[in-house]
Design a protein around this motif. Sequence first.
Motif, PDB file in Angstrom:
ATOM      1  N   THR A 269      10.829  12.591  36.754  1.00 18.30           N
ATOM      2  CA  THR A 269      11.750  13.635  37.187  1.00 18.30           C
ATOM      3  C   THR A 269      13.069  12.978  37.573  1.00 18.30           C
ATOM      4  O   THR A 269      13.138  11.767  37.808  1.00 18.30           O
ATOM      5  N   ARG A 270      14.118  13.759  37.661  1.00 17.41           N
ATOM      6  CA  ARG A 270      15.416  13.246  38.098  1.00 17.41           C
ATOM      7  C   ARG A 270      15.305  12.696  39.516  1.00 17.41           C
ATOM      8  O   ARG A 270      15.825  11.612  39.819  1.00 17.41           O
ATOM      9  N   GLU A 271      14.590  13.411  40.370  1.00 20.38           N
ATOM     10  CA  GLU A 271      14.465  12.991  41.771  1.00 20.38           C
ATOM     11  C   GLU A 271      13.756  11.653  41.880  1.00 20.38           C
ATOM     12  O   GLU A 271      14.157  10.777  42.663  1.00 20.38           O
TER      13      GLU A 271
ATOM     14  N   ILE B 142      20.349   7.259  34.479  1.00 25.47           N
ATOM     15  CA  ILE B 142      19.281   7.458  35.455  1.00 25.47           C
ATOM     16  C   ILE B 142      18.842   8.910  35.391  1.00 25.47           C
ATOM     17  O   ILE B 142      19.658   9.830  35.527  1.00 25.47           O
ATOM     18  N   GLY B 143      17.531   9.124  35.158  1.00 27.48           N
ATOM     19  CA  GLY B 143      17.012  10.482  35.056  1.00 27.48           C
ATOM     20  C   GLY B 143      15.781  10.541  34.187  1.00 27.48           C
ATOM     21  O   GLY B 143      15.136   9.518  33.923  1.00 27.48           O
ATOM     22  N   THR B 144      15.442  11.719  33.740  1.00 24.36           N
ATOM     23  CA  THR B 144      14.313  11.897  32.821  1.00 24.36           C
ATOM     24  C   THR B 144      14.719  11.401  31.433  1.00 24.36           C
ATOM     25  O   THR B 144      15.920  11.208  31.157  1.00 24.36           O
ATOM     26  N   PRO B 145      13.766  11.207  30.513  1.00 26.22           N
ATOM     27  CA  PRO B 145      14.152  10.803  29.153  1.00 26.22           C
ATOM     28  C   PRO B 145      15.185  11.745  28.540  1.00 26.22           C
ATOM     29  O   PRO B 145      16.159  11.292  27.923  1.00 26.22           O
ATOM     30  N   GLU B 146      14.990  13.037  28.708  1.00 25.00           N
ATOM     31  CA  GLU B 146      15.916  14.008  28.126  1.00 25.00           C
ATOM     32  C   GLU B 146      17.318  13.880  28.734  1.00 25.00           C
ATOM     33  O   GLU B 146      18.332  13.961  28.020  1.00 25.00           O
ATOM     34  N   GLN B 147      17.388  13.676  30.047  1.00 26.39           N
ATOM     35  CA  GLN B 147      18.688  13.530  30.706  1.00 26.39           C
ATOM     36  C   GLN B 147      19.385  12.237  30.294  1.00 26.39           C
ATOM     37  O   GLN B 147      20.606  12.210  30.089  1.00 26.39           O
ATOM     38  N   VAL B 148      18.612  11.159  30.170  1.00 25.70           N
ATOM     39  CA  VAL B 148      19.182   9.876  29.763  1.00 25.70           C
ATOM     40  C   VAL B 148      19.685   9.947  28.323  1.00 25.70           C
ATOM     41  O   VAL B 148      20.753   9.422  27.983  1.00 25.70           O
ATOM     42  N   ILE B 149      18.922  10.611  27.458  1.00 27.51           N
ATOM     43  CA  ILE B 149      19.353  10.805  26.064  1.00 27.51           C
ATOM     44  C   ILE B 149      20.681  11.563  26.033  1.00 27.51           C
ATOM     45  O   ILE B 149      21.612  11.189  25.309  1.00 27.51           O
ATOM     46  N   GLU B 150      20.779  12.621  26.830  1.00 22.82           N
ATOM     47  CA  GLU B 150      22.004  13.420  26.861  1.00 22.82           C
ATOM     48  C   GLU B 150      23.191  12.574  27.327  1.00 22.82           C
ATOM     49  O   GLU B 150      24.295  12.651  26.762  1.00 22.82           O
ATOM     50  N   LYS B 151      22.987  11.757  28.363  1.00 23.25           N
ATOM     51  CA  LYS B 151      24.063  10.893  28.844  1.00 23.25           C
ATOM     52  C   LYS B 151      24.466   9.875  27.773  1.00 23.25           C
ATOM     53  O   LYS B 151      25.667   9.622  27.555  1.00 23.25           O
ATOM     54  N   ALA B 152      23.480   9.270  27.118  1.00 28.45           N
ATOM     55  CA  ALA B 152      23.768   8.265  26.094  1.00 28.45           C
ATOM     56  C   ALA B 152      24.528   8.880  24.921  1.00 28.45           C
ATOM     57  O   ALA B 152      25.456   8.278  24.377  1.00 28.45           O
ATOM     58  N   GLN B 153      24.132  10.071  24.538  1.00 29.00           N
ATOM     59  CA  GLN B 153      24.838  10.755  23.448  1.00 29.00           C
ATOM     60  C   GLN B 153      26.279  11.075  23.836  1.00 29.00           C
ATOM     61  O   GLN B 153      27.187  11.006  22.997  1.00 29.00           O
ATOM     62  N   ALA B 154      26.503  11.424  25.106  1.00 36.06           N
ATOM     63  CA  ALA B 154      27.866  11.684  25.579  1.00 36.06           C
ATOM     64  C   ALA B 154      28.710  10.413  25.535  1.00 36.06           C
ATOM     65  O   ALA B 154      29.899  10.453  25.188  1.00 36.06           O
TER      66      ALA B 154
ATOM     67  N   GLU C  81      35.210   8.942  42.800  1.00 37.06           N
ATOM     68  CA  GLU C  81      34.211   9.499  43.710  1.00 37.06           C
ATOM     69  C   GLU C  81      32.879   9.811  43.025  1.00 37.06           C
ATOM     70  O   GLU C  81      31.955  10.284  43.678  1.00 37.06           O
ATOM     71  N   VAL C  82      32.773   9.559  41.737  1.00 34.82           N
ATOM     72  CA  VAL C  82      31.530   9.865  41.028  1.00 34.82           C
ATOM     73  C   VAL C  82      30.432   8.903  41.483  1.00 34.82           C
ATOM     74  O   VAL C  82      30.643   7.688  41.557  1.00 34.82           O
ATOM     75  N   ARG C  83      29.263   9.416  41.754  1.00 35.74           N
ATOM     76  CA  ARG C  83      28.164   8.591  42.261  1.00 35.74           C
ATOM     77  C   ARG C  83      27.596   7.706  41.149  1.00 35.74           C
ATOM     78  O   ARG C  83      27.579   8.087  39.981  1.00 35.74           O
ATOM     79  N   HIS C  84      27.099   6.529  41.542  1.00 34.85           N
ATOM     80  CA  HIS C  84      26.518   5.601  40.572  1.00 34.85           C
ATOM     81  C   HIS C  84      25.381   6.246  39.788  1.00 34.85           C
ATOM     82  O   HIS C  84      25.244   6.035  38.581  1.00 34.85           O
ATOM     83  N   GLU C  85      24.550   7.034  40.471  1.00 35.44           N
ATOM     84  CA  GLU C  85      23.397   7.620  39.786  1.00 35.44           C
ATOM     85  C   GLU C  85      23.810   8.697  38.793  1.00 35.44           C
ATOM     86  O   GLU C  85      23.039   9.054  37.895  1.00 35.44           O
ATOM     87  N   ASP C  86      25.043   9.201  38.927  1.00 31.03           N
ATOM     88  CA  ASP C  86      25.545  10.170  37.954  1.00 31.03           C
ATOM     89  C   ASP C  86      26.230   9.474  36.778  1.00 31.03           C
ATOM     90  O   ASP C  86      26.194   9.973  35.649  1.00 31.03           O
ATOM     91  N   ILE C  87      26.850   8.343  37.033  1.00 28.89           N
ATOM     92  CA  ILE C  87      27.516   7.585  35.972  1.00 28.89           C
ATOM     93  C   ILE C  87      26.493   6.921  35.058  1.00 28.89           C
ATOM     94  O   ILE C  87      26.633   6.932  33.833  1.00 28.89           O
TER      95      ILE C  87
END
Length: 334
Positions: free
Chosen positions: A246-248, A285-297, A276-282
């Motif tokens: 999970t993200r948490e 870090i997250g679920t596989p789906e969230q990490v994939i989305e970040k990597a694609q961005a 001001e962006v948090r390290h965990e948002d940059i």
Amino acid sequence: MKVSVGLPTGMEGMMYPVPFAGVHDLVDMAKRAEALGYDSVWGNDHMTTQQYVREEFSQAPNFWEILSTYAYIAAETTSLRLGTGMLVLPMRRDIVVAAKQIATIDHLSRGRLEIGIGIGAYREEFEALHPGWKVHRGRMVEEAFQALDLLYNQRSASFNGEFYKFNDIEMYPKTFQPVLPTYVGGNNVNALQRTVDYATGWLPACLEVEKLRQNVEKLHALAEQKNRDPKQIEVAPQYVVYVGRTREQAVARYQESQMHKHLVSLSQSTLKDQGEVRHEDINLIGTPEQVIEKAQALKAAGATHLLGLYFAVNTLPELYDQMEIFAKEVVPHI
């Protein structure tokens, strides 16, 4: 998009606890990375302990010298590429010796070496090695690139710079690769200009996706001014990774890691402009789906290589687990 793994050659006390990895663990990690299909491994370069690390740990960290480590790993792998992220050339005053070491490893690996070069995140480390030597490390890096270019491309090379000097050097053999892949480390505009002037790639760290996009646009504009094809310049940012159920859970594991403390320590140097962006948002870090989305961005913003990913863990077994999870659940989608 290429994906590679950070090798903890000099990360104890900063990115990872003390102790963390022995020298033969580095070899095992490289073999695992090759088996999992990663493009390369990227080790960093430290010579002595930073003051904040000494204050936290009673035991001194082990820093494994990156070039000699790669000479050994080259013999233990077959396709894995070997990158320095970063080789801090201002700490190595004899540029001819460094050039000879680099060329030798490039031959030992049959052309699998890549060299990232930076000024070093901690000036205190440079001053410990060279007491009283007040220099501009950025200009020193620029001279290092100029000197390497002469040594690798001229029959007889001479150089009379502010920091490096040599005369009538026949530096043979040249590198195995006709063009040695080289990267400039750094997040600021000076690093962009040095990339265009001297290197084949740019290696920033932990840039928020919009800042990455803006800097890629600047990089491409500078390249066009120098009549360089922007598409031929690698954009290879480094990020921290933790893939959780999970993200948490992923954020909690990251915040418990030594890696989190390290990023905080860089807030006044390498990462001072991230806002001001948090390290965990940059970071990834997250679920596989969230990490994939970040990597694609990041890919859409111009990244061509997720270089030397650092997994936010405190033990080797968890690092190996994260390497496998990322390789199997994220990499196929990016």
